[in-house]
Scaffold this active site. Sequence first.
Site, PDB file in Angstrom:
ATOM      1  N   PHE A 118      99.537  73.920  36.673  1.00  0.00           N
ATOM      2  CA  PHE A 118      99.062  72.779  35.947  1.00  0.00           C
ATOM      3  C   PHE A 118      98.601  71.553  37.056  1.00  0.00           C
ATOM      4  O   PHE A 118      99.222  71.599  38.017  1.00  0.00           O
ATOM      5  CB  PHE A 118     100.167  72.209  34.780  1.00  0.00           C
ATOM      6  CG  PHE A 118      99.553  71.946  33.698  1.00  0.00           C
ATOM      7  CD1 PHE A 118      99.273  73.386  32.689  1.00  0.00           C
ATOM      8  CD2 PHE A 118      99.127  71.018  33.005  1.00  0.00           C
ATOM      9  CE1 PHE A 118      98.624  73.342  31.623  1.00  0.00           C
ATOM     10  CE2 PHE A 118      98.663  71.133  31.708  1.00  0.00           C
ATOM     11  CZ  PHE A 118      98.496  71.944  30.845  1.00  0.00           C
ATOM     12  N   GLN A 238      95.931  56.698  30.246  1.00  0.00           N
ATOM     13  CA  GLN A 238      95.418  57.965  30.840  1.00  0.00           C
ATOM     14  C   GLN A 238      94.165  58.716  30.180  1.00  0.00           C
ATOM     15  O   GLN A 238      94.216  58.666  28.961  1.00  0.00           O
ATOM     16  CB  GLN A 238      96.354  59.170  30.874  1.00  0.00           C
ATOM     17  CG  GLN A 238      96.048  60.351  31.741  1.00  0.00           C
ATOM     18  CD  GLN A 238      97.204  61.619  31.819  1.00  0.00           C
ATOM     19  OE1 GLN A 238      96.963  62.097  30.866  1.00  0.00           O
ATOM     20  NE2 GLN A 238      97.709  61.439  32.867  1.00  0.00           N
ATOM     21  N   HIS A 240      92.155  62.104  30.036  1.00  0.00           N
ATOM     22  CA  HIS A 240      92.111  63.528  30.367  1.00  0.00           C
ATOM     23  C   HIS A 240      90.814  63.863  30.749  1.00  0.00           C
ATOM     24  O   HIS A 240      89.992  63.493  29.795  1.00  0.00           O
ATOM     25  CB  HIS A 240      92.620  64.338  29.087  1.00  0.00           C
ATOM     26  CG  HIS A 240      93.006  65.750  29.570  1.00  0.00           C
ATOM     27  ND1 HIS A 240      92.138  66.545  29.752  1.00  0.00           N
ATOM     28  CD2 HIS A 240      94.110  66.226  29.406  1.00  0.00           C
ATOM     29  CE1 HIS A 240      92.708  67.755  30.033  1.00  0.00           C
ATOM     30  NE2 HIS A 240      93.986  67.534  29.773  1.00  0.00           N
ATOM     31  N   LEU A 250      90.436  67.821  23.031  1.00  0.00           N
ATOM     32  CA  LEU A 250      90.971  68.240  24.373  1.00  0.00           C
ATOM     33  C   LEU A 250      90.689  69.795  24.627  1.00  0.00           C
ATOM     34  O   LEU A 250      91.103  70.563  23.685  1.00  0.00           O
ATOM     35  CB  LEU A 250      92.416  67.996  24.279  1.00  0.00           C
ATOM     36  CG  LEU A 250      93.204  67.904  25.676  1.00  0.00           C
ATOM     37  CD1 LEU A 250      92.630  66.759  26.321  1.00  0.00           C
ATOM     38  CD2 LEU A 250      94.746  67.804  25.454  1.00  0.00           C
ATOM     39  N   GLU A 253      94.581  71.530  29.965  1.00  0.00           N
ATOM     40  CA  GLU A 253      94.653  71.915  31.443  1.00  0.00           C
ATOM     41  C   GLU A 253      94.826  73.041  32.027  1.00  0.00           C
ATOM     42  O   GLU A 253      94.416  73.779  33.084  1.00  0.00           O
ATOM     43  CB  GLU A 253      95.400  70.703  32.150  1.00  0.00           C
ATOM     44  CG  GLU A 253      95.371  70.316  33.632  1.00  0.00           C
ATOM     45  CD  GLU A 253      96.038  68.988  33.849  1.00  0.00           C
ATOM     46  OE1 GLU A 253      97.019  69.169  34.887  1.00  0.00           O
ATOM     47  OE2 GLU A 253      95.885  68.055  33.291  1.00  0.00           O
ATOM     48  N   ARG A 284      95.243  63.995  36.849  1.00  0.00           N
ATOM     49  CA  ARG A 284      94.113  63.922  35.776  1.00  0.00           C
ATOM     50  C   ARG A 284      93.399  62.790  36.372  1.00  0.00           C
ATOM     51  O   ARG A 284      92.119  62.620  35.876  1.00  0.00           O
ATOM     52  CB  ARG A 284      94.990  63.825  34.488  1.00  0.00           C
ATOM     53  CG  ARG A 284      95.313  64.970  33.876  1.00  0.00           C
ATOM     54  CD  ARG A 284      96.131  64.864  32.636  1.00  0.00           C
ATOM     55  NE  ARG A 284      96.730  66.278  32.022  1.00  0.00           N
ATOM     56  CZ  ARG A 284      97.495  66.187  31.085  1.00  0.00           C
ATOM     57  NH1 ARG A 284      97.665  65.131  30.364  1.00  0.00           N
ATOM     58  NH2 ARG A 284      97.599  67.345  30.520  1.00  0.00           N
ATOM     59  N   HIS A 350      93.686  59.841  26.320  1.00  0.00           N
ATOM     60  CA  HIS A 350      94.657  60.997  25.947  1.00  0.00           C
ATOM     61  C   HIS A 350      95.759  60.335  25.794  1.00  0.00           C
ATOM     62  O   HIS A 350      96.542  60.694  24.946  1.00  0.00           O
ATOM     63  CB  HIS A 350      94.457  61.817  27.038  1.00  0.00           C
ATOM     64  CG  HIS A 350      95.450  62.972  26.618  1.00  0.00           C
ATOM     65  ND1 HIS A 350      95.358  63.653  25.709  1.00  0.00           N
ATOM     66  CD2 HIS A 350      96.315  63.566  27.456  1.00  0.00           C
ATOM     67  CE1 HIS A 350      96.273  64.685  25.878  1.00  0.00           C
ATOM     68  NE2 HIS A 350      96.745  64.615  26.953  1.00  0.00           N
ATOM     69  N   ARG A 392     100.360  60.141  34.304  1.00  0.00           N
ATOM     70  CA  ARG A 392     101.167  61.234  33.867  1.00  0.00           C
ATOM     71  C   ARG A 392     100.455  62.427  34.174  1.00  0.00           C
ATOM     72  O   ARG A 392      99.500  62.800  33.893  1.00  0.00           O
ATOM     73  CB  ARG A 392     101.448  61.346  32.123  1.00  0.00           C
ATOM     74  CG  ARG A 392     102.279  62.439  31.604  1.00  0.00           C
ATOM     75  CD  ARG A 392     102.595  62.455  30.347  1.00  0.00           C
ATOM     76  NE  ARG A 392     101.350  62.650  29.648  1.00  0.00           N
ATOM     77  CZ  ARG A 392     100.644  63.823  29.352  1.00  0.00           C
ATOM     78  NH1 ARG A 392     100.959  64.956  29.916  1.00  0.00           N
ATOM     79  NH2 ARG A 392      99.692  63.979  28.425  1.00  0.00           N
TER      80      ARG A 392
END
Length: 541
Positions: A118, A238, A240, A250, A253, A284, A350, A392
Amino acid sequence: MSAVFHKYDTVIIGSGLAGLRAALEASRHGSVAVLAKLYPTRCHSTAAQGGIAASLGNEEPDNPEWHFYDTAKGGDFLGDQDAIEVMCEDAIRTVVELEHMGVPFSRTREGKIAQRRFGGHTREFGRAPVRRACYSADRTGHAIVFALYEQCMLQKVEFFPEFHVFDIVIDSGRCHGVVAMEIETGRIHAFSARATLVASGGYGRVFKTTSNAHASTGDCLSILLNRGIPLEDMEFFQFHPTGLYGLGILITEGARGEGGILINGKGERFMEHYAPTIKDLAPRDMVSRAILMEVREGRGIDGKDYVHLDLTHIPRKIIEERLPEISTFCKIYIGIDPSEEPIPVLPTAHYAMGGIPTDVDGRVLRNEKGDTVEGLYAAGECACVSIHGANRLGCNSLLDTVVFGRRAGKAIGVDTRGGEPGRIPSDVIDKVTEEIDSLLNSKGKERIGNLRASMQRQMMEHCSVFRTEEHLSGLIKTLNELKDRAQDIGLADRSKRFNTELLEAVELRHLINLAEAIAPLCSAEDRKQRSTLQRGLSQKG
């Protein structure tokens, strides 16, 4: 219609992962009520796809120290490193506990919990990507929510679905409970409690393009802000990098963790230029900026404002087994099979790093000195333990909710032992009733949809991945205008039963309030000055 009164040891707002895990823990120490806008298992936590981070080392060597480093670095070293250490050290126990509760994690051939790569998660302090994300296909959040909900039912936790919170009652430095409206009937309910925990999730609906559910409007954060509780790190939101183009839905990831690559209009794997070591698995914020830079410089697909996420080289069997939901989304919403065609993607709003300030046990802080509000707790995306800093890492959100939801539940058990029950005065209920009646009887000219669309569009254009002093200054003026116009809303539906228009009006005012908290130029200026000062001190040293 008179209010209905309830008394519980603990009242929890929100039925997502943080709320459920806190409820499960608090139920060992007394009665628990969980209030939710929706039916509990329709919470937004079910949308979490990719996994939950833990350095189990099931597929390759890993340890909590590397996880700690990645989390601190990914947040630009602006997170609370003591809190980060708490989370990373507890991650392994947390995942094993979830497994024992019945979460159906995907498995390796040996029967261990499967793990995949990830973004931002590495071994040996950034040397190479590592398999740290424990997953259940691409429905990890869904799997954990249902397991925790079943455990809560076994513990006799009481759920109040489709209840909309209008006020969190704080008096003389103590929280006494919650005032909410039952959506089905329009009746007011007062929940007095020794402890109140806010686990109401994020507020991504301040932006036009977002992966967040329609219910993610941040009502409770706005209520507490109006009550004088400070909010922390609100400028950190954030984006994404891989939302479905035009929709914001979404694409996990995990798709890149399984080998998916980002391609620009020239057919180049462009992340090699921005992050040569970990490429498409960079954090991200870095990937989002890279995508928009490619688009701005004319390298979008066919000159348009998106790039491709290419999974066509991945065996169809792997996509069907490990990314079934992504495959379904693409077929339903944009009519393509990701095994045969690349996916058009663009960054989508996100996750909120900022929120209600808390200590590592979920106690809400009322100032920078660390003083707490007695009886008030927060956990999950609505809270700011400050573990994510400015950005994050993927898979740390599910870990955050479960680790700190559990810690908050345990703290409630200790703090409320022998404590006095909360008391909700009648004038608080009267104020909520007056607010509702004022909206229902308003003859204003403004329409909710127009104001909301304008706010979301302005936030997307001027306060998303890239922000400038000029854009923020203009945005603040626009938000002030929208705030004034929101006082002149007129409703077509004057009933109290299931009046979704009424709820949207309340949510809109909260959204504008939070947009004003995200956008201030003073926050950006303060960060800039601190950064300049730190660089100067570093050079002198």
